[in-house]
Design a protein around this motif. Structure first.
Motif, PDB file in Angstrom:
ATOM      1  N   ARG A   9       4.117  10.304  -9.292  1.00  8.89           N
ATOM      2  CA  ARG A   9       4.165   9.639 -10.588  1.00  8.89           C
ATOM      3  C   ARG A   9       4.893  10.423 -11.669  1.00  8.89           C
ATOM      4  NH1 ARG A   9       0.812  12.410 -12.706  1.00  8.89           N
ATOM      5  NH2 ARG A   9      -0.296  11.708 -14.521  1.00  8.89           N
TER       6      ARG A   9
ATOM      7  N   ASP B  46       0.835  -1.208   0.000  1.00 12.47           N
ATOM      8  CA  ASP B  46       0.000   0.000   0.000  1.00 12.47           C
ATOM      9  C   ASP B  46       0.868   1.256   0.000  1.00 12.47           C
ATOM     10  OD1 ASP B  46      -2.462  -1.302  -0.053  1.00 12.47           O
ATOM     11  OD2 ASP B  46      -2.624  -1.374   2.127  1.00 12.47           O
ATOM     12  N   ALA B  47       1.929   1.255   0.813  1.00 11.34           N
ATOM     13  CA  ALA B  47       2.807   2.425   0.900  1.00 11.34           C
ATOM     14  C   ALA B  47       3.517   2.686  -0.428  1.00 11.34           C
ATOM     15  CB  ALA B  47       3.825   2.232   2.019  1.00 11.34           C
TER      16      ALA B  47
ATOM     17  N   ARG C 288      -5.108  -1.278  -6.380  1.00  9.07           N
ATOM     18  CA  ARG C 288      -4.616  -1.747  -5.090  1.00  9.07           C
ATOM     19  C   ARG C 288      -4.952  -3.225  -4.879  1.00  9.07           C
ATOM     20  NH1 ARG C 288      -2.883   1.603  -1.306  1.00  9.07           N
ATOM     21  NH2 ARG C 288      -4.079   3.365  -2.115  1.00  9.07           N
TER      22      ARG C 288
ATOM     23  N   VAL D 186      -8.213   3.485  -8.368  1.00  5.43           N
ATOM     24  CA  VAL D 186      -7.102   3.208  -7.459  1.00  5.43           C
ATOM     25  C   VAL D 186      -7.414   1.978  -6.621  1.00  5.43           C
ATOM     26  CG1 VAL D 186      -5.814   4.095  -5.473  1.00  5.43           C
ATOM     27  CG2 VAL D 186      -6.317   5.607  -7.401  1.00  5.43           C
ATOM     28  N   GLU D 187      -8.666   1.820  -6.215  1.00  5.93           N
ATOM     29  CA  GLU D 187      -9.057   0.653  -5.411  1.00  5.93           C
ATOM     30  C   GLU D 187      -8.817  -0.645  -6.190  1.00  5.93           C
ATOM     31  OE1 GLU D 187     -11.009   3.345  -5.919  1.00  5.93           O
ATOM     32  OE2 GLU D 187     -10.663   4.247  -3.935  1.00  5.93           O
TER      33      GLU D 187
ATOM     34  N   LEU E  43       1.635   6.932  -6.713  1.00  2.67           N
ATOM     35  CA  LEU E  43       0.518   7.814  -7.061  1.00  2.67           C
ATOM     36  C   LEU E  43       0.846   9.275  -6.742  1.00  2.67           C
ATOM     37  CD1 LEU E  43      -2.444   5.603  -5.816  1.00  2.67           C
ATOM     38  CD2 LEU E  43      -1.889   6.145  -8.210  1.00  2.67           C
ATOM     39  N   GLU E  44       1.525   9.507  -5.645  1.00  2.00           N
ATOM     40  CA  GLU E  44       1.841  10.875  -5.230  1.00  2.00           C
ATOM     41  C   GLU E  44       3.014  11.477  -6.009  1.00  2.00           C
ATOM     42  OE1 GLU E  44       2.523  10.496  -1.026  1.00  2.00           O
ATOM     43  OE2 GLU E  44       0.467   9.784  -0.693  1.00  2.00           O
TER      44      GLU E  44
ATOM     45  N   LEU F  89       2.431   1.793  -3.474  1.00  5.65           N
ATOM     46  CA  LEU F  89       1.443   2.297  -4.437  1.00  5.65           C
ATOM     47  C   LEU F  89       1.134   3.762  -4.156  1.00  5.65           C
ATOM     48  CD1 LEU F  89      -0.508   1.932  -6.780  1.00  5.65           C
ATOM     49  CD2 LEU F  89      -2.193   1.058  -5.147  1.00  5.65           C
ATOM     50  N   ASP F  90       0.935   4.117  -2.904  1.00  2.00           N
ATOM     51  CA  ASP F  90       0.655   5.510  -2.556  1.00  2.00           C
ATOM     52  C   ASP F  90       1.822   6.419  -2.950  1.00  2.00           C
ATOM     53  OD1 ASP F  90      -1.809   4.786  -1.530  1.00  2.00           O
ATOM     54  OD2 ASP F  90      -1.092   4.666   0.537  1.00  2.00           O
TER      55      ASP F  90
END
Length: 197
Positions: free
Chosen positions: A113, A103-104, A184, A180-181, A110-111, A106-107
């Protein structure tokens, strides 16, 4: 013989620090609002109010500048892994720690990119070979091995890390319309089911 005063040396160092901060701030702002192809060293230098030679001397090229902008963010995630609270930091069950790490990552992508995309095509294997990626892959391998000791954790870490490429994430979101879900959930599904306790 020319003598430089201590005050002049201190002022020069202050200028270097100020210029570096201005360049990083300008680069961050440009990457946040512009297409990747439109950000150049010349535009960053102009926005920072310094000469292009100053940017080249300090950062080498656009990739070096991108790495410098990303460095504090990379450091923050590393700190969270090493000393932060569980489940991302030490002390969680292995399976929970692994999924928190996915999760970290992927986040983080996303932040960041746009910056990551600037590095992905910098040179062959740039996505995998830079020091930050080597750390992420090594941590992923370690966490996978802790949960799945019989799996080829090194290979699986690279497969999972490849699915986190910023260009892959952007394509799946923009062209395939994936939320995003969904991304994930798909990322977590790449790992084998957790063995029973």
């Amino acid at each position: 013989m020319v003598r430089f005063s201590k005050e002049a040396t201190v002022a020069e160092r202050a200028d270097v620090v100020r210029n570096r901060a201005a360049v990083l701030e300008a680069a961050e702002a440009l990457f946040a609002r512009e297409d990747l192809d439109r950000v150049t060293l010349a535009r960053v230098a102009e926005a920072a109010g310094v000469g292009k030679a100053t940017v080249l001397r300090r950062f080498g090229d656009l990739g070096g500048l991108v790495e410098a902008v990303l460095a504090p963010r990379v450091g923050a995630l590393r700190d969270a892994l090493r000393t932060g609270p569980p489940p991302l930091g030490p002390g969680a069950q292995e399976g929970e720690a692994l999924h928190a790490y996915l999760d970290a990552l992927l986040d983080f992508v996303l932040e960041n990119r746009t910056l990551i995309r600037a590095l992905e095509h910098r040179r062959p294997n740039a996505y995998y070979a830079n020091p930050a990626s080597q750390f992420w892959i090594g941590e992923l391998e370690s966490r996978i091995h802790a949960v799945h000791p019989a799996a080829d954790a090194r290979h699986l870490a690279h497969v999972v890390f490849t699915s986190l490429r910023a260009d892959v994430i952007d394509y799946l979101r923009a062209e395939e319309g994936m939320s995003v879900e969904r991304l994930r959930a798909g990322l977590h599904a790449l790992l084998p089911p957790q063995p029973p306790a």
